[in-house]
Design a protein around this motif. Structure first.
Motif, PDB file in Angstrom:
ATOM      1  N   SER A 273       0.832  -1.215   0.000  1.00  0.00           N
ATOM      2  CA  SER A 273       0.000   0.000   0.000  1.00  0.00           C
ATOM      3  C   SER A 273       0.859   1.255   0.000  1.00  0.00           C
ATOM      4  N   PHE A 274       2.001   1.172   0.678  1.00  0.00           N
ATOM      5  CA  PHE A 274       2.878   2.335   0.702  1.00  0.00           C
ATOM      6  C   PHE A 274       3.467   2.593  -0.685  1.00  0.00           C
ATOM      7  N   TYR A 275       3.817   1.545  -1.397  1.00  0.00           N
ATOM      8  CA  TYR A 275       4.251   1.726  -2.786  1.00  0.00           C
ATOM      9  C   TYR A 275       3.157   2.392  -3.609  1.00  0.00           C
ATOM     10  N   ASN A 276       1.925   1.928  -3.394  1.00  0.00           N
ATOM     11  CA  ASN A 276       0.795   2.387  -4.201  1.00  0.00           C
ATOM     12  C   ASN A 276       0.463   3.863  -3.936  1.00  0.00           C
ATOM     13  N   PHE A 277       0.342   4.207  -2.659  1.00  0.00           N
ATOM     14  CA  PHE A 277      -0.223   5.518  -2.327  1.00  0.00           C
ATOM     15  C   PHE A 277       0.816   6.583  -1.975  1.00  0.00           C
ATOM     16  N   VAL A 278       2.061   6.178  -1.779  1.00  0.00           N
ATOM     17  CA  VAL A 278       3.080   7.169  -1.415  1.00  0.00           C
ATOM     18  C   VAL A 278       4.243   7.152  -2.406  1.00  0.00           C
ATOM     19  N   LEU A 279       4.878   6.024  -2.544  1.00  0.00           N
ATOM     20  CA  LEU A 279       6.124   5.971  -3.303  1.00  0.00           C
ATOM     21  C   LEU A 279       5.913   6.316  -4.783  1.00  0.00           C
ATOM     22  N   PHE A 280       5.008   5.617  -5.451  1.00  0.00           N
ATOM     23  CA  PHE A 280       4.812   5.895  -6.885  1.00  0.00           C
ATOM     24  C   PHE A 280       4.297   7.317  -7.145  1.00  0.00           C
ATOM     25  N   GLN A 293      14.964  -4.521 -12.322  1.00  0.00           N
ATOM     26  CA  GLN A 293      13.634  -4.481 -12.927  1.00  0.00           C
ATOM     27  C   GLN A 293      13.097  -3.054 -12.785  1.00  0.00           C
ATOM     28  N   GLU A 294      12.525  -2.504 -13.874  1.00  0.00           N
ATOM     29  CA  GLU A 294      12.019  -1.120 -13.869  1.00  0.00           C
ATOM     30  C   GLU A 294      10.494  -1.126 -13.800  1.00  0.00           C
ATOM     31  N   PHE A 295       9.975  -0.301 -12.926  1.00  0.00           N
ATOM     32  CA  PHE A 295       8.513  -0.226 -12.738  1.00  0.00           C
ATOM     33  C   PHE A 295       8.066   1.242 -12.813  1.00  0.00           C
ATOM     34  N   PHE A 296       7.079   1.497 -13.690  1.00  0.00           N
ATOM     35  CA  PHE A 296       6.539   2.847 -13.835  1.00  0.00           C
ATOM     36  C   PHE A 296       5.231   3.038 -13.057  1.00  0.00           C
ATOM     37  N   ASP A 297       4.639   1.940 -12.633  1.00  0.00           N
ATOM     38  CA  ASP A 297       3.372   2.060 -11.902  1.00  0.00           C
ATOM     39  C   ASP A 297       3.259   0.915 -10.905  1.00  0.00           C
ATOM     40  N   PHE A 298       2.291   1.068 -10.025  1.00  0.00           N
ATOM     41  CA  PHE A 298       2.119   0.099  -8.940  1.00  0.00           C
ATOM     42  C   PHE A 298       1.635  -1.249  -9.450  1.00  0.00           C
ATOM     43  N   ASP A 299       0.727  -1.257 -10.425  1.00  0.00           N
ATOM     44  CA  ASP A 299       0.159  -2.527 -10.893  1.00  0.00           C
ATOM     45  C   ASP A 299       1.243  -3.477 -11.398  1.00  0.00           C
ATOM     46  N   SER A 300       2.231  -2.938 -12.132  1.00  0.00           N
ATOM     47  CA  SER A 300       3.293  -3.811 -12.660  1.00  0.00           C
ATOM     48  C   SER A 300       4.156  -4.350 -11.519  1.00  0.00           C
ATOM     49  N   LEU A 301       4.412  -3.509 -10.518  1.00  0.00           N
ATOM     50  CA  LEU A 301       5.205  -3.970  -9.371  1.00  0.00           C
ATOM     51  C   LEU A 301       4.448  -5.042  -8.592  1.00  0.00           C
ATOM     52  N   LYS A 302       3.148  -4.826  -8.386  1.00  0.00           N
ATOM     53  CA  LYS A 302       2.344  -5.804  -7.636  1.00  0.00           C
ATOM     54  C   LYS A 302       2.312  -7.146  -8.376  1.00  0.00           C
ATOM     55  N   SER A 303       2.148  -7.098  -9.694  1.00  0.00           N
ATOM     56  CA  SER A 303       2.115  -8.340 -10.485  1.00  0.00           C
ATOM     57  C   SER A 303       3.439  -9.091 -10.376  1.00  0.00           C
ATOM     58  N   ALA A 304       4.541  -8.330 -10.411  1.00  0.00           N
ATOM     59  CA  ALA A 304       5.857  -8.963 -10.301  1.00  0.00           C
ATOM     60  C   ALA A 304       6.012  -9.643  -8.944  1.00  0.00           C
TER      61      ALA A 304
END
Length: 722
Positions: A273-280, A293-304
């Motif tokens: 949640s912190f990645y989703n609502f604060v970090l990104f 690994q490069e991530f531009f949004d939370f959904d791709s990070l969560k899937s990984a």
């Protein structure tokens, strides 16, 4: 020729407005009133204004980065933002807190929040800070709280605060007031909207529904999602393990992140949640890199993460480094004497000043004369029993030990100016008259309190309460004059007392609300929350007079029960209460404003008074529930003040009778001096009517004068305001 009768087509929204609106609304969980917000964004020269509030209790934690990130968006979109430090809420949340402590917490919060925003590269020139007590203790704000309480039921208030106020079987009264205060903040901060967590949604709905009823406007509301704590629950200042304080050392940050809940079986955990609502939102539109690994949004990070391409340790490690880096900037800005001093004074140990000093005080022995006065006081009355370890009999002795012929006993009777003034309000005056005649040095203050009449199901309209109080005062003054009690009794209106609705008075009101529950204060009929406030204002207003003894009717002992507890909650010694018998209405029940057909109004015509008493229950030779006999004992003989009661009878009924006291009257009614002719109910009623109308005639004459007649008309005028 075509007409233009229909609605004009809406002006197209400019690209600039759409971009600003998108910035305002991004990463929110829910938004209410977006059309109104859009219109304001599109209005030339209009700077939309919103506020975000926080109670200054525990230290700010990293969960604050969520609203701070959104406040950054609001400021970037050109909005004006006010941050409210709800110090009154914080005070009520922890009654042991001192104002010095809370003032320092406000300084700490302000410094930390500014540092957070500056560390996020947010310009804060359109950011304003306000303390709740700057306006929440004002008379205007309090008036609106009371008006709102008449519109909101206990159930609706409880439901509105369900997500932010601790839920128990019988909640504290302050918990029910909490949502109403927050709703009114919008009006007094002069904002266009409010921002808060989605847990505030029901409070926002209450504000949208209720404020327009008071013509206080309707605002838009923006809600950010709630970030789970590191332990899996809501991140909270009161849950130490669930949060990371903004000024925690790097070692503490690393340790807490390492121990946080973060499993694939719980994808809504605090770390993700912190990645989703604060970090990104902070790094956007840039990317983050974890293990090449490069991530531009939370959904791709969560899937990984869910696919096993990222481990729990890798997620935690990157988040810990990110937080340590960001919070180091915050700590650097807060490395000042001002912050250190505020932290030390705001979060130091609170000393408990409630410890008892010394042993139990010895009550002085009463003189024979004082003992005689005590016997006279409690004969026929009830000194209300011990409540909350308060020994009322012992306290009465203590009070009486100070009384002398040159220092009379100070009594107060609180009259709630609801409906028609009636004979029941005369009972305390007659009791004082009897005590004074028996030699007790005594003085009574009649306190006419109008606010309770409004709070009790709006029995008096808001814009009429002052006139109703004046009418009651003038009625009391007329009765006092004709009973020849001018030197023994005075009348005051609560609104005219020093300190009435001062900031200290209002603060004590909220303290009291934090000391009692909904169930304890449910006294009035109906469901409106305002009815729960009546007992609080009774205690507050009585305290302003500072009596030695409070008189209540024996049907109102609940006020005494609560008063003991309420006065203690604000550091005031409880006051002894004495209950006196209530005057019956002509239906045999308590004489009451809510039963106008059965009360005896001094401004009724003589015929109306006679008709009402004639209808009352009075069975021959039966004393049980006998209204005429009760009126004779409680009213007629005290009015006569030692003179005989002459009862006219026809010769066929035994001829005229004269009695000197109630015992003689009782004998005549039950047995009769001549047993063949016990007193007939009709003759008894006529005698009682004669005495009562004798007093009422004088009052009627007073109110026949134009100024007082107009006062009565104004006191019962229909409200001009809905």
């Amino acid at each position: 020729m075509a007409t233009n009768a229909g609605k004009a087509e809406a002006e197209p929204i400019s690209e600039e407005v759409l971009q600003r609106r998108a910035l305002v609304l991004r990463n929110l969980q829910e938004s209410l009133g977006v059309d109104k917000l859009t219109k304001q964004l599109a209005t030339q020269g209009k700077v939309p204004h919103l506020y975000w509030g926080t109670a200054t209790t525990g230290k700010p934690h990293v969960g604050y980065l969520v609203p701070m990130r959104k406040i950054a968006d609001f400021l970037q979109a050109g909005l004006k933002v006010t941050i409210l430090f709800a110090d009154l809420h914080a005070f009520l949340d922890n009654m042991k807190s001192t104002w010095e402590l809370l003032d320092n917490r406000v300084v700490y919060y302000q410094c930390v929040i500014k540092a957070l925003l500056q560390s996020l590269d947010v310009p804060i020139d359109r950011l304003h800070f306000v303390k709740g007590t700057e306006y929440q203790l004002s008379r205007a704000f309090t008036d609106d709280v009371l008006r709102l309480c008449t519109q909101v039921s206990q159930r609706d208030a409880l439901r509105a605060g369900a997500e932010v106020v601790k839920q128990v079987e019988s909640p504290l009264l302050s918990g029910l007031l909490y949502p109403l205060l927050q709703a009114l903040d919008e009006q007094y901060l002069k904002v266009d909207g409010q921002f808060g967590g989605v847990d505030q949604r029901k409070i926002f709905i209450l504000a949208e529904e209720q404020l327009p009823k008071l013509k206080l406007g309707k605002r838009w509301h923006l809600m950010n999602p709630m970030v789970p704590g590191l332990t899996g629950t809501k991140m909270s200042s009161s849950e130490e393990d669930s949060k990371i304080d903004v000024l925690d050392d790097p070692e503490v940050v690393l340790s807490k992140i390492k121990g946080a809940v973060c499993s694939r079986e719980e994808p809504d955990n605090g770390v993700l949640s912190f990645y989703n609502f604060v970090l990104f939102p902070i790094v956007s539109p840039n990317s983050i890199q974890i293990q090449n690994q490069e991530f531009f949004d939370f959904d791709s990070l969560k899937s990984a993460f869910l696919d096993g391409k990222l481990s729990e340790e890798e997620l935690k490690s990157f988040l810990a480094e990110f937080l340590v880096s960001l919070l180091s900037k915050v700590r650097s800005r807060c490395d000042t004497d001002e912050v250190r001093n505020a932290k030390e004074k705001g979060y130091g140990k609170i000393s408990d000043a409630s410890a008892s000093a010394g042993g139990e005080t010895q009550t002085p022995a009463l003189s024979q004369e004082q003992l005689a006065w005590k016997d006279l006081l409690i004969t026929g009355n009830e000194v209300l029993p011990n409540q909350d370890q308060f020994d009322s009999i012992k306290e009465l002795d203590s009070v009486l030990s100070t009384v002398s012929s040159s220092k009379p006993l100070q009594l107060t009777f609180v009259a709630h100016a609801k409906g028609k003034f009636h004979l029941g309000f005369v009972a305390p005056l007659l009791r004082v008259k009897e005590l004074a005649a028996a030699g007790v040095p005594i003085h009574l203050t009649v306190l006419v309190s109008d606010i309770e009449a409004y709070l009790d199901n709006q029995k008096v309209a808001w814009d009429v309460i002052e006139k109703r109080a004046e009418y009651f005062k003038e009625m009391f003054l007329s009765v006092i004059n004709h009973l020849k009690l001018n030197e023994l009794v005075n009348v005051k209106i609560a609104a005219g007392l020093d300190g009435y609705f001062s900031s200290n008075y209002v603060l004590d009101f909220y303290k009291m609300a934090s000391a009692v529950t909904r169930d304890e204060t449910t006294i009035c009929e109906g469901t409106a929350l305002s009815g729960n406030l009546v007992s609080l204002f009774y205690s507050l207003n009585a305290r302003l007079v500072n009596p030695q003894l409070l008189i209540v009717g024996n049907d109102s002992t609940h006020f005494a029960d609560l008063s003991y507890k309420l006065l203690r909650s604000v550091g005031t010694a409880p006051v002894v209460h004495m209950a006196i018998p209530t005057v019956p209405g002509c239906d045999g029940k308590k004489m009451s404003c809510s039963s106008p057909d059965f009360l005896l109004d001094p401004l009724d015509t003589p015929k109306q008074t006679k008709t009402k008493i004639a209808r009352s229950f009075c069975e021959p030779q039966n004393l049980n529930d006998n209204v005429a006999m009760m009126l004779a004992e409680q009213v007629a003989f005290p009015i006569l003040d030692g003179a005989v009661l002459n009862i006219s009878r026809s010769p066929d009924n035994g001829g005229d009778v004269a009695v000197s006291n109630y015992k003689e009257l009782e004998h005549e009614f039950v047995t009769g001096t001549n047993p063949s002719f016990p007193l007939h109910p009709g003759d008894l009623k006529n005698a009682v009517v004669g005495v009562i109308n004798g007093l009422f005639d004088k009052i009627r004459a007073d109110f026949a004068e134009k100024p007082k007649a107009k006062l009565v008309t104004d006191a019962f005028a229909k409200s001009k305001k809905k």
